[in-house]
Enzyme design. Structure first.
Site, PDB file in Angstrom:
ATOM      1  CB  THR A 117     -79.071  33.715-151.553  1.00  0.00           C
ATOM      2  OG1 THR A 117     -77.611  33.607-152.260  1.00  0.00           O
ATOM      3  CG2 THR A 117     -79.088  35.342-150.920  1.00  0.00           C
ATOM      4  N   GLY A 139     -73.344  42.024-156.275  1.00  0.00           N
ATOM      5  CA  GLY A 139     -74.126  40.611-156.136  1.00  0.00           C
ATOM      6  C   GLY A 139     -75.554  40.694-156.677  1.00  0.00           C
ATOM      7  CD  GLU A 193     -77.195  35.063-160.562  1.00  0.00           C
ATOM      8  OE1 GLU A 193     -76.291  34.117-160.873  1.00  0.00           O
ATOM      9  OE2 GLU A 193     -78.304  35.036-159.912  1.00  0.00           O
ATOM     10  CE  LYS A 216     -88.730  38.089-160.167  1.00  0.00           C
ATOM     11  NZ  LYS A 216     -87.627  39.137-160.124  1.00  0.00           N
TER      12      LYS A 216
HETATM   13  N1  HSE Z   1     -82.557  38.646-160.168  1.00  0.00           N
HETATM   14  C1  HSE Z   1     -83.790  39.011-159.770  1.00  0.00           C
HETATM   15  C2  HSE Z   1     -83.972  40.554-159.451  1.00  0.00           C
HETATM   16  C3  HSE Z   1     -83.787  38.291-158.321  1.00  0.00           C
HETATM   17  O1  HSE Z   1     -82.839  41.013-159.937  1.00  0.00           O
HETATM   18  O2  HSE Z   1     -84.834  40.878-159.250  1.00  0.00           O
HETATM   19  C4  HSE Z   1     -85.236  38.134-157.836  1.00  0.00           C
HETATM   20  O3  HSE Z   1     -86.060  37.478-158.431  1.00  0.00           O
END
Ligand code: HSE
Length: 374
Positions: free
Chosen positions: A10, A170, A173, A188
């Protein structure tokens, strides 16, 4: 400038699409792909073809995961190639090693896309740092969980139904644990703290997510004039810092409570700049690809990020403390007062103590939920 792309999923496709649509100075000359997907001359499944190619200046890593991404990044940096990565897990784990390898080999490491997707959050923190110490940061850093909380609040649906919708879109996950248990935000938060506070943040920080959040919980917080958001947060004061990831009650009229869908909102504060907020798309092919292309354009222009982990800040968990609301059937924390709707208010504990208390509560009631209330 010739670049090689590791990972054509992606995010990688977003980088290629933006560059192919015309960013002038950049050319994707090699793409690392699995052998069965190598259907263009520039594709290879052998990393040696990339790391040994003297014409390639930069490696764009959008593979995700720890290995082989970690090994490829180190080898690229050791070969003097700068690295642009969107991989928060690998940067959170190996940030200091990458910075050292980059410095030793005259290369640079760019990480804008790891945190906040297309939002110039890392660049913003670095800019604030040039003048101010960042005294604190906090943020909605995960779009999936924000989508879930926002949809639950708007539609009154239960967690499971909204999670399924998020998976259908989407956002989430198939195994949503990294998002709903706060692991993505943990990575993060580690990266944000490292940049904001100039510290190689390796502390085993307290992390809790929103897996047990119910519609009734949101109604309870709404009755208090609040909403709940999953926040990554950090504070520094007098040579010490603390970080945490936890569901947090926010004022229903705050900007955090108004963040819709899968958007992110990241905030920081410095003495002269005051409070700053950065809002936008924290995920997705083009926003995250955009952040990586911005990093590449900086590299091409000779703009290099500087990370300095030499200050030796101490970790002080008491810097992040406050009151908490906990719901756990059959569990009454000592010193806590009933707060209605099955909740108890626990006064003045650290985020670390709160996480331990939640573990105790979960051993009694696996559906327990806890939120910081400041
Ligand atoms: N899974 C993460 C989110 C993707 O939903 O923010 C981006 O880091």
């Amino acid at each position: 400038m010739k670049i090689a792309l590791l990972g054509h999923g992606t995010v990688g496709r977003g980088v290629v699409d933006i560059i192919d649509s015309g960013t002038g100075a950049l050319e994707v000359s090699r793409i690392l792909e699995l052998p069965q997907f190598c259907n263009e001359a520039r594709m290879t499944s052998n990393f040696d073809d990339i790391v040994e190619d003297d014409e390639i200046d930069a490696v764009v890593e959008a593979m995700g995961g720890l290995e082989p991404a970690h090994g490829y990044i180190v080898r690229a940096l050791e070969a003097g190639k700068s690295v642009v990565t969107s991989n928060k897990a690998v940067v959170a784990e190996f940030f200091e090693e990458f910075v050292d390898a980059a410095r030793a080999n005259g290369a640079s490491l760019f990480i804008e896309a790891t945190t906040g997707g297309g939002i110039p959050w890392i660049a913003g923190l670095m800019k604030v740092r040039r003048v101010d110490e960042v005294s604190s940061f906090s943020g909605i850093m995960n779009g999936t969980t924000n989508y879930i909380v926002d949809q639950m609040s708007r539609s009154g649906a239960e967690f499971g139904a909204v999670l399924e919708r998020a998976q259908g879109l989407g956002y989430a996950e198939r195994d949503p644990s990294a998002d709903i248990d706060g692991i993505d935000v943990k990575n993060k938060t580690i990266i944000s703290a490292s940049v904001a506070f100039d510290v190689a943040c390796t502390h085993d920080l307290p992390v809790s997510g929103i897996r047990n959040l119910t519609k009734a919980d949101l109604e309870f917080f709404a009755s208090r004039g609040q909403s709940v958001r999953l926040l990554g947060k950090g504070v520094q004061e007098l040579g010490s810092y603390a970080v945490a990831v936890e569901p947090t009650a926010v004022d229903a009229r705050s900007m955090e409570a108004a963040v819709p869908d899968n958007f992110n909102l990241l905030s920081c504060e410095g003495a002269t700049i005051g409070p700053l907020k950065f809002y936008g798309q924290g995920a997705g092919s083009l926003p995250t690809g955009n952040a990586m292309v911005q990093d590449l354009l900086d590299l091409a222009a000779g703009v290099r990020p500087i990370y300095d982990f030499s200050r030796g800040l101490a970790y002080d968990p008491t810097l992040l403390s406050g009151d908490y609301l906990i719901r756990a059937a059959g569990f009454e924390p000592s010193g806590a007062e009933p707060a209605g709707a099955g909740y108890h208010r626990v006064p003045d504990i650290t985020a670390e103590q709160a996480r331990s208390l939640l573990d105790e509560a979960l051993s009694v009631d696996p559906t327990a939920f806890m939120a910081a209330i400041g």
